[in-house]
Scaffold this motif. Structure first.
Motif, short mmCIF file in Angstrom:
data_model
loop_
_atom_site.label_atom_id
_atom_site.label_comp_id
_atom_site.label_asym_id
_atom_site.label_seq_id
_atom_site.Cartn_x
_atom_site.Cartn_y
_atom_site.Cartn_z
N LEU A 27 0.42 -1.48 0.17
CA LEU A 27 0.14 -0.23 -0.06
C LEU A 27 1.07 1.79 0.41
O LEU A 27 0.52 3.13 -0.27
CB LEU A 27 -0.71 0.43 0.88
CG LEU A 27 -1.73 1.27 1.60
CD1 LEU A 27 -2.43 2.25 0.45
CD2 LEU A 27 -2.08 0.96 3.14
N SER B 171 1.32 3.78 -2.94
CA SER B 171 0.64 5.48 -2.59
C SER B 171 2.28 6.46 -3.09
O SER B 171 2.47 7.06 -3.93
CB SER B 171 0.44 5.48 -0.98
OG SER B 171 -0.50 5.31 -1.03
N ALA C 175 -4.94 3.83 -1.35
CA ALA C 175 -3.84 5.01 -1.78
C ALA C 175 -4.54 5.61 -2.26
O ALA C 175 -3.86 6.40 -3.12
CB ALA C 175 -3.35 3.61 -2.48
N ILE D 283 -4.59 8.70 -0.30
CA ILE D 283 -3.71 9.05 0.30
C ILE D 283 -2.86 9.87 -1.49
O ILE D 283 -2.13 11.67 -1.14
CB ILE D 283 -2.40 8.12 0.53
CG1 ILE D 283 -2.92 7.05 1.80
CG2 ILE D 283 -0.87 8.05 0.03
CD1 ILE D 283 -2.35 5.55 2.07
N ILE D 284 -2.84 9.28 -2.38
CA ILE D 284 -2.36 9.76 -3.37
C ILE D 284 -2.90 11.15 -3.59
O ILE D 284 -2.20 12.45 -3.80
CB ILE D 284 -2.13 8.96 -4.70
CG1 ILE D 284 -1.53 7.81 -4.34
CG2 ILE D 284 -1.99 10.01 -6.08
CD1 ILE D 284 -1.95 6.66 -5.60
N SER E 92 -1.52 13.50 -0.46
CA SER E 92 -0.64 13.78 -0.92
C SER E 92 -0.35 15.35 -2.31
O SER E 92 0.77 16.28 -1.66
CB SER E 92 0.12 12.80 -1.25
OG SER E 92 0.58 12.23 -0.28
#
Length: 185
Positions: free
Chosen positions: A7, A11, A70, A73-74, A77
């Motif tokens: 994971l 990510s 994921a 998170i991507i 971020s």
């Protein structure tokens, strides 16, 4: 543990893909507005990320919840990077000041620094002209070319300032930014 590492790896790869796409866009097809450009690149990258995550799910390499995690998170971020790095670096008066002093091996007086800002940052069509162009393109202000040739705030700009004023009150930020300007009345 293996799934957690996978994971995080997926990510990191997704964030790396966004950073690469943003770098390519800025290097070869840059616009004047780094802040919105990063958002556009992020929105363009996310469908590719979703397809890649779907493939990983179909191959049973990641569970659905891991794919969703994921993706979040991507996206977050990329959003955080965009809000902190290019927008702050592109807009920061503090960084401009730091760079000015950096390139003065013998140091500068406060008067020297004020002169630099007045002649270059504000005077040489840099800071003010760039921000006027940016805010006009974003639709927050409009140039009224007829008659008195003035910039005026738009409905969108008023909404933005209402949000900014609320945030300034909520977080007790420097009121100078949102106070009425007595010199302009």
């Amino acid at each position: 543990m293996r799934k957690c590492v996978l994971l995080l790896g997926v990510s990191a790869a997704g964030v790396g893909f966004y950073l690469l796409a943003y770098s390519v866009k800025r290097r070869w097809f840059a616009s004047d507005i780094a802040l919105t450009e990063g958002g556009h690149v992020l929105l363009a990258v996310m469908p590719v990320v979703v397809v890649a995550l779907w493939v990983l799910w179909r191959k049973r390499l990641l569970a659905v919840d891991a794919c969703v995690a994921a993706g979040v998170i991507i996206f977050l971020s990329g959003l955080v990077f965009n809000l902190i790095v290019p927008s702050v670096f592109d807009r920061s008066v503090s960084l401009y000041l730091l760079n000015t002093v950096y390139h003065a091996p013998d140091g500068l007086s406060e008067a020297d620094i004020r002169n630099e800002f007045n002649t270059v940052y504000f005077g040489a069509n840099y800071g003010i002209k760039k921000r006027l162009r940016e805010q006009t393109r974003m639709g927050n202000i409009a140039f009224d070319a007829g008659g008195d040739e003035r910039y005026r705030i738009t409905k969108s700009g008023r909404r933005m300032m209402n949000i900014v004023r609320f945030a300034h009150r909520l977080y007790a930020l420097d009121p100078q930014i949102v106070q009425p300007k007595n010199s302009l009345r």
